[in-house]
Motif scaffolding. Structure first.
Motif, PDB file in Angstrom:
ATOM      1  N   SER A 113      -0.969   4.908  -6.462  1.00 19.09           N
ATOM      2  CA  SER A 113      -0.864   4.375  -5.015  1.00 19.09           C
ATOM      3  C   SER A 113      -1.811   2.838  -4.539  1.00 19.09           C
ATOM      4  O   SER A 113      -1.834   2.281  -5.904  1.00 19.09           O
ATOM      5  N   GLY A 114      -1.545   2.260  -4.258  1.00 19.36           N
ATOM      6  CA  GLY A 114      -1.934   1.240  -3.514  1.00 19.36           C
ATOM      7  C   GLY A 114      -0.834   0.391  -4.716  1.00 19.36           C
ATOM      8  O   GLY A 114      -0.748  -0.605  -4.920  1.00 19.36           O
ATOM      9  N   ASN A 172      -2.283   6.800 -12.087  1.00 20.49           N
ATOM     10  CA  ASN A 172      -3.055   7.709 -12.449  1.00 20.49           C
ATOM     11  C   ASN A 172      -4.199   7.239 -12.539  1.00 20.49           C
ATOM     12  O   ASN A 172      -5.008   7.702 -13.414  1.00 20.49           O
ATOM     13  N   GLN A 192       2.432   4.533  -1.774  1.00 20.66           N
ATOM     14  CA  GLN A 192       2.539   5.461  -2.328  1.00 20.66           C
ATOM     15  C   GLN A 192       2.760   6.499  -2.709  1.00 20.66           C
ATOM     16  O   GLN A 192       3.901   7.243  -1.867  1.00 20.66           O
ATOM     17  N   ALA A 229      -0.382  -1.924  -9.098  1.00 22.79           N
ATOM     18  CA  ALA A 229      -0.503  -0.407  -8.300  1.00 22.79           C
ATOM     19  C   ALA A 229      -1.138   0.046  -9.455  1.00 22.79           C
ATOM     20  O   ALA A 229      -2.411  -0.326 -10.093  1.00 22.79           O
ATOM     21  N   GLU A 230      -1.949   1.786  -8.599  1.00 20.44           N
ATOM     22  CA  GLU A 230      -2.954   2.364  -9.391  1.00 20.44           C
ATOM     23  C   GLU A 230      -1.741   3.361  -9.584  1.00 20.44           C
ATOM     24  O   GLU A 230      -1.240   4.109  -8.778  1.00 20.44           O
ATOM     25  N   ARG A 261       0.083  10.084  -9.585  1.00 16.00           N
ATOM     26  CA  ARG A 261      -0.363   9.740  -8.261  1.00 16.00           C
ATOM     27  C   ARG A 261       0.239   8.007  -8.791  1.00 16.00           C
ATOM     28  O   ARG A 261      -0.565   8.121  -9.622  1.00 16.00           O
ATOM     29  N   ASP A 283       0.468  -1.660   0.531  1.00 17.22           N
ATOM     30  CA  ASP A 283      -0.351  -0.236  -0.103  1.00 17.22           C
ATOM     31  C   ASP A 283       0.966   1.129   0.007  1.00 17.22           C
ATOM     32  O   ASP A 283       0.930   2.385   0.872  1.00 17.22           O
ATOM     33  N   GLU A 306       3.919  10.654  -5.285  1.00 15.14           N
ATOM     34  CA  GLU A 306       3.097  11.714  -6.278  1.00 15.14           C
ATOM     35  C   GLU A 306       4.506  12.252  -6.477  1.00 15.14           C
ATOM     36  O   GLU A 306       5.642  12.195  -6.101  1.00 15.14           O
TER      37      GLU A 306
END
Length: 187
Positions: A61-62, A90, A46, A87-88, A59, A44, A48
């Motif tokens: 995330s995850g 954007n 992150q 991940a994700e 971005r 998890d 940026e």
């Protein structure tokens, strides 16, 4: 967060020593250092990233990164290393799953790639050439497997299998007039 302030300069550049300040590389000796590393995980996470020169922000995330096992001990060179990155990015999911024998002979590597709805126009700012057309929309999906074997005989081989699709594609001239478009092109 990470920021690219200008080409070649980041908000952390002062932490990286200049090449002239770096210690000299040591010559490799014999078989090298033996190692075994187990259960490396980032869960998890992150990131940026602000890219000022092109006016983009990204971005992640995850973020999940796992490396359950890697070793170059003789007893382990034929054991597959199975890294995972998901991940994700954007807001779009990505997944890379691997299976490799990086210390075996021959070296074997397989990567499964899973991308969905990647927004191509968002990333066109990174193409170094200026186009005399615009791409207001285009989405990329990829579900593929890349297999690489670096064997002495018959030689290295790379096999790519799977599917890739360009969806909702619209290409216009610089004034916005339609040039090209399609709903889905799948290979």
């Amino acid at each position: 967060g990470i920021a690219r302030l200008e080409p070649g300069r980041y908000n952390f550049s002062d932490l990286i020593p200049a090449a002239a300040d770096a210690p000299p590389a040591e010559e490799p000796r014999g078989r090298g250092l033996r190692f075994s590393v187990n259960n490396i995980e980032v869960l998890d996470g992150q990131v940026e990233f602000r890219d000022d020169p092109v006016g983009k922000s990204h971005r992640v995330s995850g973020l999940t990164l796992t490396l359950p096992f890697i070793s170059n001990f003789d007893a382990h060179v034929e054991t597959f290393v199975e890294p995972l990155l998901s991940a994700e990015v954007n807001g779009k999911p990505i997944a890379l799953r691997g299976k490799a024998k990086p210390f075996a002979s021959p070296v074997e590597t397989v990567f499964d790639i899973d991308l969905a709805d990647v927004d191509i126009p968002y990333y066109l700012a990174y193409v170094p050439t200026k186009f005399n057309f615009k791409v207001p929309s285009a989405l990329l999906d990829v579900k593929a497997s890349l297999s690489f074997v670096n064997a002495a005989e018959p030689g290295p081989s790379l096999v790519i299998s799977g599917e890739a699709a360009l969806k909702a594609v619209a290409v216009t001239d610089t004034g916005g007039g339609p040039l090209l478009g399609w709903e889905r092109l799948q290979v």
